[in-house]
Design an enzyme around this catalytic site. Structure first.
Site, PDB file in Angstrom:
ATOM      1  N   LYS A  52       0.881  -1.091   0.556  1.00 27.86           N
ATOM      2  CA  LYS A  52       0.153  -0.005  -0.260  1.00 27.86           C
ATOM      3  C   LYS A  52       0.845   0.982   0.038  1.00 27.86           C
ATOM      4  O   LYS A  52       0.836   2.030  -0.590  1.00 27.86           O
ATOM      5  CB  LYS A  52      -0.567  -0.143   1.496  1.00 27.86           C
ATOM      6  CG  LYS A  52      -1.706  -0.898   1.070  1.00 27.86           C
ATOM      7  CD  LYS A  52      -2.483  -1.158   2.391  1.00 27.86           C
ATOM      8  CE  LYS A  52      -3.824  -2.745   1.982  1.00 27.86           C
ATOM      9  NZ  LYS A  52      -4.367  -3.438   3.189  1.00 27.86           N
ATOM     10  N   GLN A  96      -4.491  -1.345   9.344  1.00 27.74           N
ATOM     11  CA  GLN A  96      -4.772  -2.673   8.579  1.00 27.74           C
ATOM     12  C   GLN A  96      -5.095  -4.033   9.579  1.00 27.74           C
ATOM     13  O   GLN A  96      -4.421  -3.831  10.980  1.00 27.74           O
ATOM     14  CB  GLN A  96      -2.576  -3.162   8.715  1.00 27.74           C
ATOM     15  CG  GLN A  96      -2.717  -4.643   7.990  1.00 27.74           C
ATOM     16  CD  GLN A  96      -3.714  -4.772   6.631  1.00 27.74           C
ATOM     17  OE1 GLN A  96      -3.070  -3.740   5.718  1.00 27.74           O
ATOM     18  NE2 GLN A  96      -3.944  -5.787   6.509  1.00 27.74           N
ATOM     19  N   ASP A 119     -10.850   2.477   3.496  1.00 27.73           N
ATOM     20  CA  ASP A 119     -12.228   1.258   3.357  1.00 27.73           C
ATOM     21  C   ASP A 119     -13.177   0.757   3.018  1.00 27.73           C
ATOM     22  O   ASP A 119     -13.683  -0.199   3.134  1.00 27.73           O
ATOM     23  CB  ASP A 119     -10.977   0.387   4.511  1.00 27.73           C
ATOM     24  CG  ASP A 119      -9.799  -0.440   4.614  1.00 27.73           C
ATOM     25  OD1 ASP A 119     -10.014  -0.402   2.992  1.00 27.73           O
ATOM     26  OD2 ASP A 119      -9.268  -1.180   4.927  1.00 27.73           O
TER      27      ASP A 119
END
Ligand code: NDP
Length: 285
Positions: A52, A96, A119
Site C-alpha cells: 500500500k 490494517q 476501506d
C-alpha cells in the site's frame, strides 16, 4: 480455454488515472496523505502495508506509517485514530486488519471518521452502500466489479454467485452485483450443495479462504470467475480459492492468483483516498 483477466494491467490503469488527478490537485496546493496503521508484526500484514505504501508513492500520495507494538492497548489505538481524524493533513485512514486479540476491531473501525474511512468498513459507509448512495466502496469488491466489467460481459440479468459472506468481501460483493441487476446467490459454509449453486453462476466470485475449493466441474461453461482467495501454501506459494488449472478449461474468463484481485484491491484503495481528499477539499467533479 478461459481468457485471463489481467488484474495487474487493469490496476495499473486505475493507478495511472489516480496519479494524473493527484498531480493536478498537487498543482492546486492539495497534497494527499494516507495514514497506514499496523499493530504487531504479522508478516502477511507487513507485506500488505508495504504494497500500500509503494502504491501511494507511485500515485504521488504521502503515506504516513504508524507501526505500533503488538501489546498496544485498545485505548492507545483509539487515541491514535482520534488524532488522525483531527489531523487536516491526513485524508484517509487505514488500520490494517487483523488486530491483536486485546483490541476490538469493530470499535476501532467505528471510531474512524466516515469521511476518512477509505476501506469503507464503517457502519455508516456500509449502510450507504446498501442504499446505493455512497462515497467509497470497499476496496476488494469494488476492484472485483472492475475486473468483471473489463470482460465486457453484461451483468444485468445474469446469475451471480458469491461464495463467502464476510463483511469485508462477500456481503458487499453481493450488494454491488445486485446494484448492477444481477440475480445474486450468496453461499457459505452451511450451503447444502455448493457445487450445484456454483454451476448456476454466469458470474462466480470466490471469497472463502480455502485453497482450490472451487474445481472446474463446479463451473458453468463460459462463466466469469473471480478468485478473491489468497492462501499461502506450505511451500510458500500463493494460491486462490479456485483450482485454476481445472477452472480455466471451463470458464470464459478467470482471474489468476497472484495478479488478479490483489492488485485491484490496492488500486481501489488509492482511488478511494483520492475521493476522500476531493470531498474534504470541496471538489465535487
Ligand atoms: P472470512 O474468513 O471472513 O470469510 C470466509 C467465508 O467463506 C465465510 O462466509 C465462510 O462461511 C465461507 N466458507 C468457509 N468455508 C467454506 C466452504 N467450505 N464452503 C462454502 N463457504 C465457506 O474471509 P474473507 O472474506 O476475509 O476472505 C476470503 C478470502 O479472500 C481469503 O483467502 C482472504 O485471504 C482473501 N482476501 C483477499 C483479498 C485481496 O485483496 N485479494 C482481500 C480480502 C480477502 P461462514 O460465514 O458460514 O463461516
Amino acid at each position: 480455454m478461459a481468457q485471463i483477466i489481467d488484474g495487474k494491467k487493469i490496476s495499473s490503469d486505475v493507478k495511472m488515472m489516480v496519479a494524473k488527478e493527484a498531480k493536478a490537485l498537487t498543482q492546486k496546493g492539495i497534497n494527499i496523505c494516507l495514514a497506514v496503521v499496523i499493530v504487531g508484526d504479522d508478516p502477511a500484514s507487513r507485506v500488505y502495508v508495504n504494497s500500500k505504501k509503494k502504491a501511494c508513492e507511485l500515485v504521488g500520495f504521502e503515506s504516513r506509517e504508524f507501526a505500533l507494538d503488538k501489546n498496544t492497548t485498545e485505548q492507545e489505538l483509539l487515541n491514535l485514530v482520534d488524532k488522525l481524524n483531527a489531523d487536516d493533513t491526513v485524508n484517509g485512514i487505514l488500520v490494517q486488519l487483523p488486530l491483536p486479540k486485546q483490541i476490538d476491531e469493530n470499535k476501532i473501525i467505528e471510531r474512524i471518521s466516515p469521511l476518512k474511512d477509505v476501506d469503507a468498513f464503517h457502519a455508516s459507509n456500509v449502510g450507504k452502500i446498501m442504499i446505493g448512495d455512497y462515497n467509497f466502496l470497499p476496496c476488494t469488491p469494488s476492484g472485483c466489479m472492475d475486473l468483471i466489467k473489463s470482460t465486457g460481459v453484461k451483468i444485468t440479468g445474469k446469475n451471480a454467485v458469491v461464495v463467502g459472506r464476510s463483511n469485508i468481501v462477500g456481503k458487499p460483493m453481493a450488494m454491488l452485483l445486485l446494484h448492477e441487476s444481477a440475480t445474486v446467490t450468496i453461499c457459505h459454509s452451511k450451503t447444502k450443495d455448493l457445487a450445484k449453486a456454483c454451476k448456476e453462476a454466469d458470474i462466480l466470485v470466490a471469497a472463502v479462504g480455502v485453497p482450490k475449493l472451487i474445481k472446474g466441474d463446479m463451473i458453468k461453461e463460459g462463466a466469469v470467475v473471480i478468485d478473491v482467495g489468497m492462501n499461502r501454501l506450505e511451500d510458500g506459494k500463493l494460491c486462490g480459492d479456485v483450482d485454476f488449472e481445472s477452472a480455466k478449461e471451463v470458464a470464459g474468463y478467470i482471474t489468476p492468483v497472484p495478479g488478479g484481485v490483489g492488485p485491484m484491491t490496492i488500486a481501489t484503495l488509492m482511488r478511494n483516498t483520492l475521493t476522500a481528499a476531493k470531498i474534504q477539499n470541496g471538489i465535487t467533479e
